[in-house]
Design a protein around this motif. Structure first.
Motif, mmCIF file in Angstrom:
data_model
loop_
_atom_site.group_PDB
_atom_site.id
_atom_site.type_symbol
_atom_site.label_atom_id
_atom_site.label_comp_id
_atom_site.label_asym_id
_atom_site.label_seq_id
_atom_site.Cartn_x
_atom_site.Cartn_y
_atom_site.Cartn_z
ATOM 1 N N ALA A 134 0.839 -1.201 0.000
ATOM 2 C CA ALA A 134 0.000 0.000 0.000
ATOM 3 C C ALA A 134 0.873 1.250 0.000
ATOM 4 O O ALA A 134 0.565 2.233 -0.689
ATOM 5 C CB ALA A 134 -0.935 0.002 1.207
ATOM 6 N N GLY A 135 1.963 1.230 0.759
ATOM 7 C CA GLY A 135 2.881 2.365 0.781
ATOM 8 C C GLY A 135 3.493 2.613 -0.583
ATOM 9 O O GLY A 135 3.625 3.765 -1.016
ATOM 10 N N GLU A 136 3.847 1.553 -1.288
ATOM 11 C CA GLU A 136 4.410 1.699 -2.633
ATOM 12 C C GLU A 136 3.390 2.321 -3.586
ATOM 13 O O GLU A 136 3.728 3.182 -4.395
ATOM 14 C CB GLU A 136 4.897 0.355 -3.175
ATOM 15 N N GLU A 137 2.131 1.901 -3.478
ATOM 16 C CA GLU A 137 1.085 2.493 -4.316
ATOM 17 C C GLU A 137 0.920 3.975 -4.009
ATOM 18 O O GLU A 137 0.838 4.808 -4.917
ATOM 19 C CB GLU A 137 -0.243 1.759 -4.111
ATOM 20 N N LYS A 138 0.860 4.309 -2.732
ATOM 21 C CA LYS A 138 0.679 5.710 -2.337
ATOM 22 C C LYS A 138 1.881 6.550 -2.753
ATOM 23 O O LYS A 138 1.727 7.696 -3.183
ATOM 24 C CB LYS A 138 0.448 5.829 -0.826
ATOM 25 N N ALA A 139 3.079 5.999 -2.636
ATOM 26 C CA ALA A 139 4.274 6.725 -3.063
ATOM 27 C C ALA A 139 4.255 6.942 -4.573
ATOM 28 O O ALA A 139 4.655 8.009 -5.062
ATOM 29 C CB ALA A 139 5.536 5.967 -2.646
ATOM 30 N N THR A 140 3.772 5.961 -5.311
ATOM 31 C CA THR A 140 3.648 6.101 -6.769
ATOM 32 C C THR A 140 2.702 7.236 -7.112
ATOM 33 O O THR A 140 2.981 8.059 -7.990
ATOM 34 C CB THR A 140 3.173 4.777 -7.407
ATOM 35 N N THR A 141 1.570 7.299 -6.409
ATOM 36 C CA THR A 141 0.611 8.385 -6.627
ATOM 37 C C THR A 141 1.259 9.730 -6.317
ATOM 38 O O THR A 141 1.135 10.684 -7.095
ATOM 39 C CB THR A 141 -0.647 8.177 -5.765
#
Length: 178
Positions: A134-141
């Protein structure tokens, strides 16, 4: 008219699910897709002013307090608002009872990134403290939200599938790209 109606009545609503629905996405859609583009900054300002008013009056630790904080983060655009949400992120601005969990942290990081207030290094530091899928997704955003040509090009490559990435990462890049 819709934005004014929601902002005028949302403070009197006791059911958090009714509060979250209009604030969670519908006001954003109204402002981004239906409002006259020249009026959008006015609507966003109305939202941020109302969210700050409601946040200041909210019961500490309440679901409503969190909803108002999320609404303020989404609508923050003026220097003082951005400074306030950055302070919430780094702990220099105290909002009694407000739990700054990973979701709220990433919302703030993304808003600050989109506003050019933070850069890739700060996003990487946040990801280091939330090294999850989830952190990787949020960082991508957040990276895709940065108003930098290189980060927009990287996000565009992810969105189009030119860079091998899971669907969730492609979607996260698309969300931040806008």
């Amino acid at each position: 008219e819709y934005v004014a109606m929601v902002l005028g009545g949302v403070g009197a609503e006791h059911d958090i699910s009714v509060v979250d629905a209009p604030l969670g996405r519908r006001v954003a859609v109204a402002l981004d897709e239906y409002a006259d583009p020249s009026w959008r900054p006015v609507g966003v300002r109305l939202m941020s002013d109302r969210m700050r008013e409601l946040l200041d009056a909210a019961a500490p630790g309440s679901d409503h307090q969190l909803a108002w904080a999320r609404g303020l983060v989404w609508s923050a655009s003026q220097p003082a608002e951005l400074e306030f949400v950055r302070g919430v992120l780094d702990g220099t601005t105290a909002v009694p009872g407000l739990a700054v969990d990973n979701d709220l942290r990433w919302r703030i990081v993304t808003r600050l990134a989109a506003s050019g207030q933070i850069g890739p290094d700060e996003i990487a530091a946040e990801l280091a403290s939330d090294a999850t899928a989830a952190g990787e997704e949020k960082a991508t955003t957040a990276r895709a939200a940065l108003p930098l040509p290189d980060t927009k090009a990287d996000a565009w490559a992810q969105i189009l599938g030119r860079v091998e990435a899971p669907n969730a990462i492609q979607i996260a890049a698309a969300i931040g790209f806008i």
